[in-house]
Scaffold this motif. Structure first.
Motif, PDB file in Angstrom:
ATOM      1  N   ARG A   1     -16.788  -6.497 -40.385  1.00 22.67           N
ATOM      2  CA  ARG A   1     -15.714  -6.521 -39.390  1.00 22.67           C
ATOM      3  C   ARG A   1     -15.527  -7.898 -38.764  1.00 22.67           C
ATOM      4  NH1 ARG A   1     -17.557  -7.230 -33.816  1.00 22.67           N
ATOM      5  NH2 ARG A   1     -16.948  -5.192 -32.997  1.00 22.67           N
TER       6      ARG A   1
ATOM      7  N   VAL B   1      -6.361 -13.893 -30.555  1.00 21.43           N
ATOM      8  CA  VAL B   1      -6.452 -12.726 -29.661  1.00 21.43           C
ATOM      9  C   VAL B   1      -5.060 -12.164 -29.402  1.00 21.43           C
ATOM     10  CG1 VAL B   1      -8.631 -13.404 -28.579  1.00 21.43           C
ATOM     11  CG2 VAL B   1      -6.489 -14.221 -27.601  1.00 21.43           C
TER      12      VAL B   1
ATOM     13  N   GLY C   1      -2.626  -9.542 -29.555  1.00 22.48           N
ATOM     14  CA  GLY C   1      -2.495  -8.097 -29.763  1.00 22.48           C
ATOM     15  C   GLY C   1      -3.838  -7.451 -30.059  1.00 22.48           C
ATOM     16  N   PHE C   2      -3.823  -6.122 -30.174  1.00 23.17           N
ATOM     17  CA  PHE C   2      -5.067  -5.403 -30.446  1.00 23.17           C
ATOM     18  C   PHE C   2      -5.653  -5.855 -31.785  1.00 23.17           C
ATOM     19  CE2 PHE C   2      -3.239  -1.579 -27.969  1.00 23.17           C
ATOM     20  CZ  PHE C   2      -3.700  -2.095 -26.772  1.00 23.17           C
ATOM     21  N   ASP C   3      -6.970  -5.912 -31.841  1.00 23.25           N
ATOM     22  CA  ASP C   3      -7.667  -6.384 -33.036  1.00 23.25           C
ATOM     23  C   ASP C   3      -7.876  -5.212 -34.002  1.00 23.25           C
ATOM     24  OD1 ASP C   3      -9.151  -7.754 -34.854  1.00 23.25           O
ATOM     25  OD2 ASP C   3     -10.723  -8.383 -33.457  1.00 23.25           O
ATOM     26  N   LEU C   4      -6.796  -4.840 -34.676  1.00 24.37           N
ATOM     27  CA  LEU C   4      -6.884  -3.672 -35.560  1.00 24.37           C
ATOM     28  C   LEU C   4      -7.780  -3.923 -36.778  1.00 24.37           C
ATOM     29  CD1 LEU C   4      -3.187  -2.339 -35.534  1.00 24.37           C
ATOM     30  CD2 LEU C   4      -5.086  -1.752 -34.026  1.00 24.37           C
TER      31      LEU C   4
ATOM     32  N   LYS D   1     -10.781  -4.800 -36.733  1.00 25.50           N
ATOM     33  CA  LYS D   1     -12.075  -4.177 -36.445  1.00 25.50           C
ATOM     34  C   LYS D   1     -12.005  -2.677 -36.726  1.00 25.50           C
ATOM     35  CE  LYS D   1     -13.960  -7.970 -34.654  1.00 25.50           C
ATOM     36  NZ  LYS D   1     -12.925  -8.891 -35.175  1.00 25.50           N
ATOM     37  N   LEU D   2     -10.893  -2.085 -36.356  1.00 28.41           N
ATOM     38  CA  LEU D   2     -10.746  -0.643 -36.536  1.00 28.41           C
ATOM     39  C   LEU D   2     -10.655  -0.274 -38.021  1.00 28.41           C
ATOM     40  CD1 LEU D   2     -10.382   1.946 -34.873  1.00 28.41           C
ATOM     41  CD2 LEU D   2      -7.920   1.609 -35.057  1.00 28.41           C
TER      42      LEU D   2
ATOM     43  N   ALA E   1     -11.860  -1.989 -40.584  1.00 32.87           N
ATOM     44  CA  ALA E   1     -13.132  -2.219 -41.267  1.00 32.87           C
ATOM     45  C   ALA E   1     -14.036  -1.013 -41.023  1.00 32.87           C
ATOM     46  CB  ALA E   1     -13.799  -3.491 -40.756  1.00 32.87           C
TER      47      ALA E   1
ATOM     48  N   ASP F   1     -14.825   1.703 -35.342  1.00 29.81           N
ATOM     49  CA  ASP F   1     -15.273   0.578 -34.515  1.00 29.81           C
ATOM     50  C   ASP F   1     -14.335   0.429 -33.310  1.00 29.81           C
ATOM     51  OD1 ASP F   1     -16.269  -1.700 -33.425  1.00 29.81           O
ATOM     52  OD2 ASP F   1     -16.087  -2.936 -35.226  1.00 29.81           O
ATOM     53  N   LEU F   2     -14.447   1.367 -32.390  1.00 31.76           N
ATOM     54  CA  LEU F   2     -13.571   1.331 -31.213  1.00 31.76           C
ATOM     55  C   LEU F   2     -13.955   0.184 -30.287  1.00 31.76           C
ATOM     56  CD1 LEU F   2     -13.295   5.172 -30.568  1.00 31.76           C
ATOM     57  CD2 LEU F   2     -11.690   3.693 -31.766  1.00 31.76           C
ATOM     58  N   MET F   3     -15.237  -0.205 -30.282  1.00 30.56           N
ATOM     59  CA  MET F   3     -15.640  -1.357 -29.480  1.00 30.56           C
ATOM     60  C   MET F   3     -14.879  -2.604 -29.946  1.00 30.56           C
ATOM     61  SD  MET F   3     -19.466  -2.706 -28.709  1.00 30.56           S
ATOM     62  CE  MET F   3     -19.728  -3.527 -30.282  1.00 30.56           C
ATOM     63  N   GLY F   4     -14.643  -2.673 -31.229  1.00 39.65           N
ATOM     64  CA  GLY F   4     -13.906  -3.809 -31.780  1.00 39.65           C
ATOM     65  C   GLY F   4     -12.485  -3.897 -31.268  1.00 39.65           C
ATOM     66  N   VAL F   5     -11.821  -2.765 -31.106  1.00 35.85           N
ATOM     67  CA  VAL F   5     -10.437  -2.827 -30.600  1.00 35.85           C
ATOM     68  C   VAL F   5     -10.378  -2.885 -29.085  1.00 35.85           C
ATOM     69  CG1 VAL F   5      -9.091  -1.911 -32.492  1.00 35.85           C
ATOM     70  CG2 VAL F   5     -10.190  -0.331 -30.958  1.00 35.85           C
TER      71      VAL F   5
ATOM     72  N   GLY G   1     -10.800  -7.492 -26.335  1.00 39.61           N
ATOM     73  CA  GLY G   1      -9.520  -8.183 -26.468  1.00 39.61           C
ATOM     74  C   GLY G   1      -8.316  -7.300 -26.215  1.00 39.61           C
ATOM     75  N   SER G   2      -8.527  -6.107 -25.663  1.00 42.24           N
ATOM     76  CA  SER G   2      -7.396  -5.193 -25.452  1.00 42.24           C
ATOM     77  C   SER G   2      -6.729  -5.430 -24.098  1.00 42.24           C
ATOM     78  CB  SER G   2      -7.845  -3.746 -25.599  1.00 42.24           C
ATOM     79  OG  SER G   2      -8.801  -3.427 -24.602  1.00 42.24           O
TER      80      SER G   2
ATOM     81  N   LEU H   1      -6.686  -0.327 -22.537  1.00 47.09           N
ATOM     82  CA  LEU H   1      -7.266   0.862 -23.162  1.00 47.09           C
ATOM     83  C   LEU H   1      -8.259   1.610 -22.275  1.00 47.09           C
ATOM     84  CD1 LEU H   1      -7.843  -0.390 -26.842  1.00 47.09           C
ATOM     85  CD2 LEU H   1      -5.852   0.753 -25.865  1.00 47.09           C
TER      86      LEU H   1
END
Lengths: 412, 495
Positions: A129, A155, A157-160, A162-163, A165, B201-205, B208-209, B213
Motif C-alpha cells: 500500500r 495529498v 483527495g482521499f487516498d483510495l 490505500k483502500l 491495495a 485498509d481504512l486507516m489508509g484512507v 489525509g481525509s 471521515l
C-alpha cells in the motif's frame, strides 16, 4: 460459477462488462491470472472476470522512480524490466504460488497490489500500500475512475490507493497502476545468530531493529524450519537461526555487519551470508517456502499468517502451539508469524483467533481446502462497529454486490 | 472562495445546541462568547476567517462520541480542529457548525520501545513525540515545518510531510493504528501495534481525509532510531536547469538522501539577509542535500553527491564539517518562509508536486507568470520529491492584489497538473484548493471519493465545504447503477 470467463481487451470493454453485470445482477470473480485464487473465502460467482487482456507497461521513468502499467501485466515482466535498470518493488511482493501448490513466477501487477502480500523488507521499506501511488479502476457500477497520481508526495483527495491495495477486487477492478520503484541496493548481507529460543530471538530482533544499523528485514527460523532451508549455512547448523538483513553501500554494510554482530554477541554464535545465499534465504522466507511442496515435512498442513506487535509473536505462537502443535517461523522482527498446522475441519481457528486477539493483532488462514475456507472465517472477524463500516464501504463502492462477493468475509 | 450557505435554522437553534452540549461537557469546555470564539476564526490561512457557531473542547473519548451522536441526530455540522496550523483552511470554521477542538487530548499514553511505537492522544504536538523518546535515541520521522506547534491528530488528518519524507515517508507511512469516532458516535479502532491492519485498509484512507471521515482520538506511531550521523552539502548552481539535473542524477545513481531541498535566487537572498547562514548570493539555485546513516556511509555518499554535483555544473560546493555547520545550512532553509515574508506585507504559499525532471520547465513558466501577474515570486522546494512551495509576494491592502495572487496560485497548480503532477503535496486541499479539484479529477473520480465519504458520514455533517467543490447527496451518488436497457450485451473475447 459456471466456468465462463470474461476477458475484456481494454478498460472500456471491462467497464461495459461490469456495468452489464451490475444491471443484470450477475456476480463476478475478479482475477488476474488466478495465481492467488487460494487466498480468501472461495467465491461462487456467475462469471470469472480476468484482467489479463489489459496488459502492458504504459510508462517507466527510472529517474523518477515510477512505473505505470496496466493491471494484467505479468508481475514477472515488471520485475524483469525493473531489474534491467537495477530497480525493484521495495516491499518485496511474496510469490505464494508454490505454497498453494501452483508454479512460481505467475501473477499480474494488479494481483500483486490487490492481494498486497508484502515480503520481509516490509519491516523497513513499507508495505504494498505504501508503493501504490495511483491507479485507474472500474467501480461496481461499471464507472471508470482514477485516483492518486504518479508522484510520491500527494495529498489531493482521499487516498483510495490505500483502500484498493489488499481489497482483492471486492471494491473495484484495477485497470492501471502507478507504483513507486526504488534502486536495488549496492550490497546485501545477512547476519545470522544461531541457537536462540523464540523469546530470546524476538528480543534480539527488537534490539537490532531498534539500533541505528538500519536493519531491512529480521526473521527467526526455529531449528525444525531452518533444517528445511536450501542454504547450507542455515540448514546445516542443527540450530535455530535468527537472520538480520543489511543493505546499502558496500562500506556501510560491512561496517554495520560488524557492529550488529558485536551487539548480538551475547545472544548466540554469529555467521554471515553474502549476496547469493542471502538472496536464497530471504526468498524462502518471503515465499513461505518451508511450508510449500514436498521439501517440507509439513507440506500438507493448513497455513496461517499472524500479524501482531513484534514482541507478541512468540507469545501468540506458544499459545497456539500448546494446543494445536504445528511448525512456525517469524518474519517482520517477530510481528508476522507463519504457522503450519495439521489439517482440521475448523483449521483450529478459535484457538488461533483467541491467541492473536490477546496480542492485539489478527490472523489470516492463508492455505486450506476451499471447503474449510468456506466454513471458517479466513480473515479476522472485526468488532461490530468496524465490520458495519467495512460493509458500508463495500455497499457504497459495489452497491449491486457483484465484485467477488464474500471473498474478504463479512465486510466484503 | 465561497462556503456553502449556512443553515439559518441551525443558527436559530444555537441556544438549544449550547444547552445540549452543556449536558455533555463541563462549562469550562464550551466556548460561546464571541470574544473567545474569535481565537478560533481561522487556521494557518488567515485570509479566510469565519466565527464558529460554538467551540467544544472535549477531554474524553466518551465526550467526543456523545457530541458527535448528538450532532448527528440534531443535524449539526462539525469541524474537527487540531492545533489550527493547516495551510489549506482545513479547520476553517462554519457559521452553522461546531468546531471540535482536540487540544485537551494532549497526553502521550504509552511509549513502547520494545515494539518501537508510541501511543499518543491527537493533541500531542509532532515534536512532542520525538521529545518523549529522544533520550533513548529514537525519533518520529515526519517533520512538517510547523512541528513545534502542529498536532499529531492534525498530521494524520492532513497526511503531513516534511523535509525528510523523501527517505522516511509521510505520516501515512509512519503510523500503525488509529482510534476514531464516527459521526454516529461509534468508536472504531484501525490497526494497532502490528504492521498491517486487517481487512480493508481504512486507516489508509482516514489518513489525509482532512476531517471529513471521523474524529481521531488516539494514534499509534512508529518510532525510529536516530541515525548515527547526518551531514549536509550546500551546492550552488548558475541555473535552475543545472540544479534540476543534479537532483535527477543523484536519484538516478540510486542515492535517496534524507532530504534534498532547493531554493531559487530570491529565496536565497531573503534567507541570507534574515539569518546570515553564509549562503552564496551569486547563484541562481541553491541545493541543500542531507545524508544520514553510519559515519562510513555518510562519508561515502558525500563524496558521490559532490562528484555528481560537479559533473552537473555546480559552481560552489560546501560540505558541513560539524553539527553546528549542518545546522547553519538548515537555518536558512527553515527560515525561508518568514524570511521571504519580510520582503512583502503578505505572501501566499503554494504546494504542488511535479515529476522531478519538470523542475526547470515549471520554474521558467512560473517566471513568465510572475511577470504577467506583476507579482514577485520566491521558490522553495522539496526538490527530491518534486514538491514545490512557490511563495507569491503580495499586499492584501492593495485593491485586487489578493484576487490576482489567488489566480496566479491557481495557474501554478494547473501547471503542476499539466506536467503530470498534483495540486497538493502535503498541505491538503481544504477550502483553498477545493475549487481546483476538477483540474485534476473528473466527475466520476470525485464521485467515487464522495461515495467513500457516504460510508463514513452519510448525512455529510463532518467538515462540509472542504476538499470537494460540489456536495452530492449520498442518495444521488447511489443512483449510479440504473443502466438497465442502456448497456448492450458486452462483446468480449472468449465470452
Amino acid at each position: 460459477m459456471d466456468g465462463t470467463t470474461l476477458r475484456p481487451g481494454d478498460e472500456a470493454q471491462l467497464a461495459e462488462a461490469v456495468a452489464w453485470a451490475a444491471a443484470e445482477g450477475k456476480t463476478l470473480d475478479v482475477a488476474g491470472q488466478g495465481s492467488k485464487a487460494g487466498l480468501g473465502r472461495p467465491v461462487a460467482a456467475d462469471f470469472r472476470l480476468e484482467t489479463t487482456g489489459i496488459a502492458g507497461v504504459v510508462l517507466y521513468e527510472p529517474e523518477e522512480l515510477v512505473l505505470t502499467a496496466r493491471a494484467g501485466t505479468p508481475q514477472a515482466e515488471v520485475e524483469a524490466l525493473l531489474a534491467q535498470r537495477r530497480q525493484r518493488l521495495a516491499f518485496e511482493p511474496a510469490d505464494l504460488g508454490p505454497l498453494w501448490g501452483g508454479p512460481a513466477g505467475r501473477g499480474t501487477l494488479g494481483g500483486t497490489f490487490a492481494a498486497a502480500l508484502s515480503g520481509p523488507a516490509r519491516l523497513r521499506n513499507g508495505a504494498a500500500r505504501d508503493h501504490l501511488l495511483g491507479f485507474r479502476a472500474v467501480g461496481g457500477g461499471g464507472q471508470v475512475f482514477k485516483s492518486g497520481g504518479r508522484v510520491v508526495k500527494n495529498v489531493t483527495g482521499f487516498d483510495l490507493s490505500k483502500l484498493m491495495a489488499g481489497s482483492m477486487g471486492t471494491l473495484g477492478v484495477l485497470t492501471e497502476l502507478s507504483v513507486k520503484v526504488l534502486p536495488v541496493p549496492e550490497k546485501t548481507r545477512t547476519v545470522l545468530v544461531l541457537g536462540a529460543e523464540d523469546d530470546a530471538a524476538a528480543r534480539a530482533m527488537a534490539l537490532a531493529t531498534g539500533s541505528a544499523h538500519d536493519v531491512v528485514a529480521a526473521a527467526h527460523l526455529p531449528a525444525d524450519v531452518a533444517a528445511a532451508s536450501a542454504v547450507d549455512l542455515v540448514s546445516g547448523t542443527g540450530k535455530s537461526v535468527t537472520a538480520l538483513r543489511l543493505e546499502g553501500p558496500a562500506a556501510s554494510v560491512e561496517f554495520r555487519c560488524r557492529a550488529l554482530r558485536e551487539l548480538l554477541a551475547d545472544v548466540g554464535r554469529g555467521e554471515e551470508l553474502h549476496s547469493r545465499n542471502s538472496e536464497i534465504l530471504w526468498r524462502e522466507v518471503r515465499d513461505v517456502s518451508y511450508f510449500a511442496g514436498a521439501e517440507c515435512a509439513v507440506g500438507d498442513g493448513q497455513v496461517w499468517r499472524l500479524s501482531v506487535a513484534p514482541l507478541e509473536g512468540p507469545r501468540a505462537a506458544a499459545a497456539i502451539r500448546a494446543e494445536l502443535g504445528g511448525h512456525l517461523f517469524y518474519d517482520w522482527a517477530g510481528g508476522q508469524v507463519w504457522l503450519c498446522l495439521d489439517p482440521r475441519a475448523d483449521a483450529g481457528h478459535q484457538v488461533v483467533r483467541r491467541a492473536v486477539a490477546g496480542a492485539g493483532g489478527h490472523a489470516t488462514l492463508v492455505r486450506a481446502d476451499a471447503a474449510v475456507r468456506a466454513a471458517v472465517p479466513v480473515f479476522q472477524p472485526q468488532a461490530a462497529p468496524l465490520a458495519a463500516l467495512a460493509r458500508r464501504v463495500k455497499d457504497q463502492l459495489d452497491p449491486a454486490g457483484i465484485l467477488s462477493p464474500g471473498r474478504m468475509g463479512g465486510g466484503g | 472562495m465561497h462556503m456553502p450557505e449556512p443553515d439559518a435554522d441551525v443558527i436559530a437553534r444555537r441556544g438549544e445546541i449550547i444547552a445540549a452540549l452543556s449536558r455533555i461537557l463541563p462549562a469550562d469546555n464550551l466556548i460561546v462568547d464571541e470574544s473567545e470564539l474569535r481565537a478560533y476564526d481561522c487556521d494557518g490561512i488567515t485570509a479566510y476567517r469565519q466565527l464558529p457557531l460554538i467551540v467544544a473542547l472535549p477531554e474524553t473519548v466518551d465526550q467526543v462520541a456523545a457530541i458527535l451522536r448528538y450532532c448527528g441526530e440534531a443535524g449539526v455540522k462539525v469541524v474537527p480542529r487540531g492545533a489550527g496550523t493547516s495551510l489549506s483552511g482545513g479547520a476553517l470554521p462554519l457559521a452553522d457548525g461546531i468546531t471540535l477542538a482536540m487540544g485537551k487530548f494532549n497526553r502521550i499514553l504509552e511509549i513502547d520501545f520494545d515494539n518501537r511505537c508510541v501511543v499518543a492522544q491527537p493533541g500531542v504536538t509532532n515534536l512532542g513525540i520525538t521529545q518523549a523518546v529522544q533520550e533513548r535515541g529514537f525519533y518520529y520521522a515526519p517533520d512538517p515545518s510547523s512541528q513545534i506547534a502542529c498536532s499529531i491528530g492534525g498530521n494524520v488528518a492532513e497526511n503531513a510531510g516534511g523535509v525528510h519524507c523523501l527517505k522516511y515517508g509521510l505520516t501515512t507511512n509512519n503510523i500503525l493504528g488509529v482510534e476514531m469516532v464516527l459521526m454516529d458516535g461509534e468508536v472504531i479502532r484501525l490497526g494497532g501495534k502490528h504492521l498491517d491492519p486487517g481487512g480493508y485498509d481504512l486507516m489508509g484512507v482516514v489518513t489525509g481525509s482532512e476531517g471529513l471521515l471521523g474524529v481521531i482520538t488516539e494514534i499509534t506511531v512508529r518510532i525510529l532510531r536516530s541515525p548515527e550521523t547526518a551531514r549536509a552539502l550546500l551546492i550552488g548552481f548558475a541555473s535552475a536547469e543545472a540544479a534540476g539535473d543534479c537532483v535527477a542524477a543523484v536519484i538516478a545513481a540510486g542515492i535517496i538522501p534524507a532530504g534534498m531541498e532547493m531554493m531559487d535566487k530570491p529565496a536565497v537572498a531573503a534567507a541570507e539577509a534574515f539569518v546570515h547562514a553564509g549562503y552564496p548570493l551569486d547563484v541562481e539555485a541553491l541545493l541543500l542535500v542531507e545524508l544520514d546513516g553510519p559515519e562510513v556511509e555518510v562519508e561515502d555518499l558525500i563524496g558521490r553527491v559532490r562528484a555528481i554535483a560537479e559533473g552537473t555544473g555546480a559552481v560552489s560546493v560546501r560540505v558541513s564539517a560539524d553539527e553546528a555547520e549542518r545546522q547553519s545550512f538548515w537555518a536558512g532553509r527553515k527560515a525561508a518562509f518568514p524570511a521571504v515574508g519580510r520582503l512583502s506585507p503578505d505572501y501566499y504559499c503554494m504546494d504542488g508536486t511535479i515529476p522531478r525532471r519538470q523542475l526547470p520547465t515549471v520554474l521558467n513558466r512560473m517566471r513568465d507568470m510572475s511577470e504577467k501577474y506583476g507579482l514577485r515570486l520566491a521558490n522553495v522546494f522539496h526538490a527530491g520529491d518534486g514538491n514545490l512551495h512557490p511563495l507569491i509576494l503580495y499586499d492584501a491592502n492593495a485593491p485586487g492584489e489578493l484576487e490576482r495572487t489567488e489566480e496566479f496560485g491557481a495557474d501554478i497548480l494547473r501547471l503542476c497538473v499539466e506536467v503530470g503532477g498534483v495540486l497538493t503535496g502535503e498541505h491538503g486541499v481544504g477550502v483553498e484548493k477545493r475549487d481546483l479539484m476538477p483540474e485534476m479529477f473528473g466527475d466520476e473520480d470525485i464521485k467515487q471519493q464522495q461515495r467513500l465519504k457516504c460510508a463514513f458520514d452519510p448525512a455529510q455533517l463532518l467538515n462540509p465545504g472542504k476538499v470537494y467543490p460540489t456536495l452530492h447527496r449520498c442518495a444521488e451518488l447511489g443512483r449510479m447503477h440504473v443502466h438497465q436497457g442502456q448497456v448492450r450485451f458486452p462483446d468480449l473475447p472468449r465470452f
